[in-house]
Scaffold this motif. Structure first.
Motif, short mmCIF file in Angstrom:
data_model
loop_
_atom_site.label_atom_id
_atom_site.label_comp_id
_atom_site.label_asym_id
_atom_site.label_seq_id
_atom_site.Cartn_x
_atom_site.Cartn_y
_atom_site.Cartn_z
N ALA A 162 34.64 38.49 39.66
CA ALA A 162 34.71 37.29 38.65
C ALA A 162 34.28 38.29 37.04
O ALA A 162 34.63 38.70 35.81
N ARG A 163 33.40 40.02 38.10
CA ARG A 163 32.79 40.41 37.06
C ARG A 163 33.56 41.12 36.59
O ARG A 163 33.19 41.80 35.20
N ASP A 164 34.68 42.21 37.15
CA ASP A 164 35.37 43.18 36.76
C ASP A 164 36.44 42.34 35.64
O ASP A 164 36.49 42.65 34.05
N ARG A 165 36.53 40.29 35.80
CA ARG A 165 37.32 39.72 34.26
C ARG A 165 36.21 39.83 33.22
O ARG A 165 36.97 39.93 32.28
N ILE A 166 35.53 39.47 34.03
CA ILE A 166 34.45 39.38 32.71
C ILE A 166 34.41 40.47 31.59
O ILE A 166 34.16 40.57 30.37
N ALA A 167 33.59 41.91 32.41
CA ALA A 167 34.11 43.10 31.12
C ALA A 167 34.93 42.96 30.92
O ALA A 167 34.68 43.63 30.07
N SER A 220 31.87 38.19 47.91
CA SER A 220 31.25 39.55 47.63
C SER A 220 32.74 39.62 46.55
O SER A 220 33.03 40.46 45.50
N GLU A 221 33.94 39.39 47.30
CA GLU A 221 34.72 39.67 46.40
C GLU A 221 35.30 39.28 45.88
O GLU A 221 35.95 39.19 44.76
N GLU A 222 34.75 37.48 45.50
CA GLU A 222 35.02 36.73 44.26
C GLU A 222 34.00 37.34 43.94
O GLU A 222 34.20 37.11 42.25
N SER A 223 33.07 37.55 43.98
CA SER A 223 32.04 38.27 42.70
C SER A 223 32.11 39.42 41.88
O SER A 223 32.60 39.61 40.67
N ALA A 224 33.41 40.07 42.74
CA ALA A 224 33.57 41.41 41.87
C ALA A 224 35.11 41.26 41.25
O ALA A 224 34.85 41.77 40.16
#
Length: 107
Positions: free
Chosen positions: A92-97, A86-90
């Motif tokens: 990655a989501r922040d980098r994409i955003a 979940s930390e890696e996913s969050a």
């Protein structure tokens, strides 16, 4: 001149029996379908020949087929890996955003 009809799942191909180079090759849509199906099942002899003839003449379909192979290779490589935490996913989501905000802000 005698014509032969060959059936390939959903399409009919007409060829002059003595002149294979005049084989009425399938269209790009049928070639894409066969290229995709070739990853899931063994194509019949007629399907393989028709696809090869089309690919010999169509650079776009050759490129599409190599892209399909690359996607399949990547999927096989990732199949054995564990999903993101979940930390890696969050992260990655922040980098994409952030990337999207930067890109949309430039326009």
């Amino acid at each position: 001149m005698r014509l032969a009809r060959l059936r390939v799942k959903g399409s009919t191909f007409v060829s002059q029996q003595k002149h294979w180079r005049n084989f009425s090759a399938l269209g790009c849509e049928d070639a894409a379908r066969l290229a995709s199906e070739s990853h899931d099942r063994r194509l019949t002899l007629v399907e393989r020949l028709a696809l090869r003839l089309h690919l010999a003449a169509c650079a776009a379909c050759r490129r599409m087929r190599s892209q399909l192979a690359a996607v399949e290779k990547a999927a096989r490589r990732l199949a054995g890996k564990s999903p993101l935490t979940s930390e890696e996913s969050a992260a990655a989501r922040d980098r994409i955003a952030a990337g999207l905000r930067n890109r949309l802000g430039d326009q």
